[in-house]
Enzyme design. Structure first.
Site, short mmCIF file in Angstrom:
data_model
loop_
_atom_site.label_atom_id
_atom_site.label_comp_id
_atom_site.label_asym_id
_atom_site.label_seq_id
_atom_site.Cartn_x
_atom_site.Cartn_y
_atom_site.Cartn_z
N VAL A 88 -52.68 15.76 -24.78
CA VAL A 88 -53.35 15.49 -25.76
C VAL A 88 -54.24 14.22 -25.35
O VAL A 88 -55.20 13.89 -26.42
CB VAL A 88 -52.49 15.08 -27.02
CG1 VAL A 88 -51.94 16.49 -27.69
CG2 VAL A 88 -51.65 13.97 -27.00
N GLY A 89 -54.18 13.47 -24.38
CA GLY A 89 -55.11 12.23 -24.06
C GLY A 89 -54.99 11.76 -22.78
O GLY A 89 -53.74 11.94 -22.18
N GLY B 137 -55.57 7.90 -20.27
CA GLY B 137 -56.39 6.67 -20.00
C GLY B 137 -56.22 6.02 -18.53
O GLY B 137 -55.29 6.68 -17.88
N GLY B 138 -56.48 4.84 -18.47
CA GLY B 138 -56.01 4.25 -17.24
C GLY B 138 -54.45 3.99 -16.80
O GLY B 138 -54.25 3.77 -15.94
N PHE B 139 -53.73 4.08 -18.07
CA PHE B 139 -52.29 3.71 -17.96
C PHE B 139 -51.93 5.17 -17.62
O PHE B 139 -50.64 5.02 -16.76
CB PHE B 139 -51.84 3.38 -19.41
CG PHE B 139 -51.85 4.52 -20.20
CD1 PHE B 139 -51.29 5.58 -20.50
CD2 PHE B 139 -53.21 4.14 -21.12
CE1 PHE B 139 -51.43 6.33 -21.49
CE2 PHE B 139 -53.47 5.26 -21.95
CZ PHE B 139 -52.52 6.31 -22.16
N GLY B 140 -52.04 6.29 -18.07
CA GLY B 140 -51.63 7.57 -17.49
C GLY B 140 -51.80 8.43 -18.62
O GLY B 140 -53.21 8.85 -19.10
N VAL C 115 -50.90 11.00 -22.09
CA VAL C 115 -50.09 11.10 -23.40
C VAL C 115 -49.98 12.46 -23.69
O VAL C 115 -50.90 13.36 -23.66
CB VAL C 115 -50.84 10.52 -24.85
CG1 VAL C 115 -50.40 10.74 -26.20
CG2 VAL C 115 -51.05 9.06 -24.46
N LYS D 176 -45.92 8.79 -24.02
CA LYS D 176 -46.93 8.34 -23.24
C LYS D 176 -45.99 8.04 -21.97
O LYS D 176 -45.47 7.02 -21.77
CB LYS D 176 -47.26 6.66 -23.82
CG LYS D 176 -48.30 6.02 -23.19
CD LYS D 176 -48.51 4.72 -24.02
CE LYS D 176 -49.89 3.95 -23.43
NZ LYS D 176 -50.18 2.67 -24.28
N ASP E 26 -56.13 -5.40 -28.89
CA ASP E 26 -56.54 -4.23 -28.88
C ASP E 26 -57.23 -3.35 -30.08
O ASP E 26 -57.12 -2.17 -30.18
CB ASP E 26 -56.13 -3.45 -27.63
CG ASP E 26 -57.15 -2.43 -26.91
OD1 ASP E 26 -58.49 -2.59 -27.18
OD2 ASP E 26 -56.85 -1.46 -26.71
#
Length: 449
Positions: A22-23, A25-28, A30, A45, A146
């Site tokens: 579903v999503g 980002g830089g972290f990995g 989701v 996550k 954030d």
């Protein structure tokens, strides 16, 4: 390394099914998945790097602070994940959290192409302040660092849940540690001017500034500085530039002016002059109280606009206690098809239709429900009888929303956009309930197929 307490549940692949990305980002990545034993969807996550990498500390850090910050306005931590997500060949670590059916404030703004109706906007502003005040009141205080629309998640009734504690850290005013380089963390448009100094040590005033920019975004439905390159934003914010508050029409609703004044106090240049979240609550609670009596109708209005666009969102399933007294829904395998009303055509054709319905698998039933969505929404008459036959598959709040709708079409839309998102099993049960309660309609649809 900060680790979650012994209470944190360990969750592996054997407990999860129906994974969906579903999503990212830089972290990995989701994902959302259904927990087999719990019976509802969770968000997972997962870090890009494999288990044992140097990113493990950041994940444990986030999980620890989520656990410490547990309250009604912060996303709930269910446990920690260790396993191989779909498409991965190595073990990954992750954190397992609540799954928010309505995504985020950012997605709400995009769906509405502007700010939400004022009662909801005021509640959003107040609930964010409530969540942040709780974080800042912890000992030692926890900073978010954030705070922005994409990290303000929304539950099924559009209540706030703060998320993304990957950047959170203990306030240096209480625990003297952790320097960071400006630009490495957070989103530039929401960073205070002092954070662009490489020697800056974060304190509570950081989040206060971000909240001021967030208030502007809530009241306008926009992102600040949408056309400016990051380099210019980083240059101009320390020089005093802020989003234009003049674009906010303060005459539109009672209380907007008070929030605009609060917004400007939160984003003042000097950190020591910014208010605390406890002071903010005096304003946000007062403003929201003026419109609180209209919040239920406002949320219903907004949800009615979102529902046609939300086919991707699954629903959690709970057991309404009042449903246990209902008789069990009649299975397709036990329906007396000889009792079907006769329609035009030969008895041979009718028998063929009845036999075909008996032999349908759950997969075929679910496909039928999906394929005939438009007709079923338009023509189902015995909606509440069908809902009652679904019993524990309908969330109590969803049941109340269905009852509150004025037309059958609106009621069925709620069933599709909430209950039927849970998957194949509930769609098959819905099909069986249709056979029981809508014989004429189903006979015609099956015959047409």
């Amino acid at each position: 390394m900060a680790l979650p307490s012994h209470k944190a549940v360990q969750i592996g692949d054997d407990s999860l099914q129906d994974w969906k990305a579903v999503g990212a980002g830089g972290f990995g990545q989701v994902y959302t998945a259904r927990h087999k034993d719990w019976g509802f969807n969770v968000a997972i996550k997962v870090h890009h790097h494999g288990y044992g990498s140097n990113t493990d500390g950041a994940l444990w850090h986030e999980a620890y602070h989520m656990e410490q910050a547990s309250n009604p306005f912060v996303l709930r931590l269910f446990g920690v994940y260790r396993g191989c997500p779909p498409g991965e060949s190595s073990v990954r670590l992750g954190i397992v959290m609540e799954f928010m059916e309505r995504d985020s404030l950012q997605s709400l703004q995009q769906a509405l192409s502007g700010p939400p109706p004022w009662p909801l906007a005021f509640r959003l502003a107040h609930q964010v302040a409530l969540g942040m005040n709780f974080l800042h009141k912890l000992t030692p205080a926890l900073l978010h660092k954030d705070l922005k629309p994409s990290n303000v998640l929304l539950d099924e009734d559009l209540n706030v849940k703060l998320t993304d504690f990957g950047l959170s850290r203990v306030s240096t005013s209480d625990l003297n540690s952790s320097r960071f380089t400006a630009g490495e963390e957070g989103s530039l448009a929401y960073m205070p001017p002092e954070a662009f100094d490489p020697s800056y040590e974060p304190v509570r005033a950081y989040d206060m500034y971000s909240y001021g920019i967030l208030l502007w975004s809530i009241l306008t439905g926009k992102e600040p500085y949408p056309a400016a390159p990051y380099s210019r934003v980083a240059l101009r914010i320390p020089l005093g530039d802020r989003p234009p508050y003049e674009v906010i029409d303060q005459s539109k609703a009672d209380g907007i002016g008070e929030l605009v004044d609060l917004m400007k106090k939160c984003w003042v240049h000097k950190p020591s002059e910014r208010p605390t979240f406890q002071r903010c609550l005096l304003v946000t609670e007062h403003v929201y109280s003026k419109h609180k009596d209209r919040i239920r109708a406002t949320v219903t209005q907004v949800l009615s606009k979102l529902e046609p666009e939300d086919d991707h969102l699954p629903s959690n399933v709970h057991v309404p206690s009042s449903f246990h007294a209902q008789p069990p829904a009649q299975s397709m395998d036990t329906v007396d098809h000889a009792s079907f009303p006769k329609t035009k055509g030969s008895s041979k054709q009718q028998d063929s239709v009845a036999t075909s319905t008996v032999k349908l698998s759950d997969t075929d039933k679910a496909k039928f429900v999906d394929d005939h969505k438009a007709t079923l929404i338009q023509d189902i008459a015995n909606v509440m009888a069908i809902v009652d036959d679904l019993r524990d598959m309908v969330h109590p709040e969803t049941y109340a929303r269905i009852q509150a709708k004025e037309t059958n079409q609106e009621k069925v839309r709620v069933i599709y956009t909430n209950t039927l998102r849970s998957g194949q099993k509930v769609k098959a049960a819905f099909y069986d309930a249709l056979i029981k309660n809508e014989l004429y309609l189903m006979r015609g649809l099956v015959a047409d197929d």
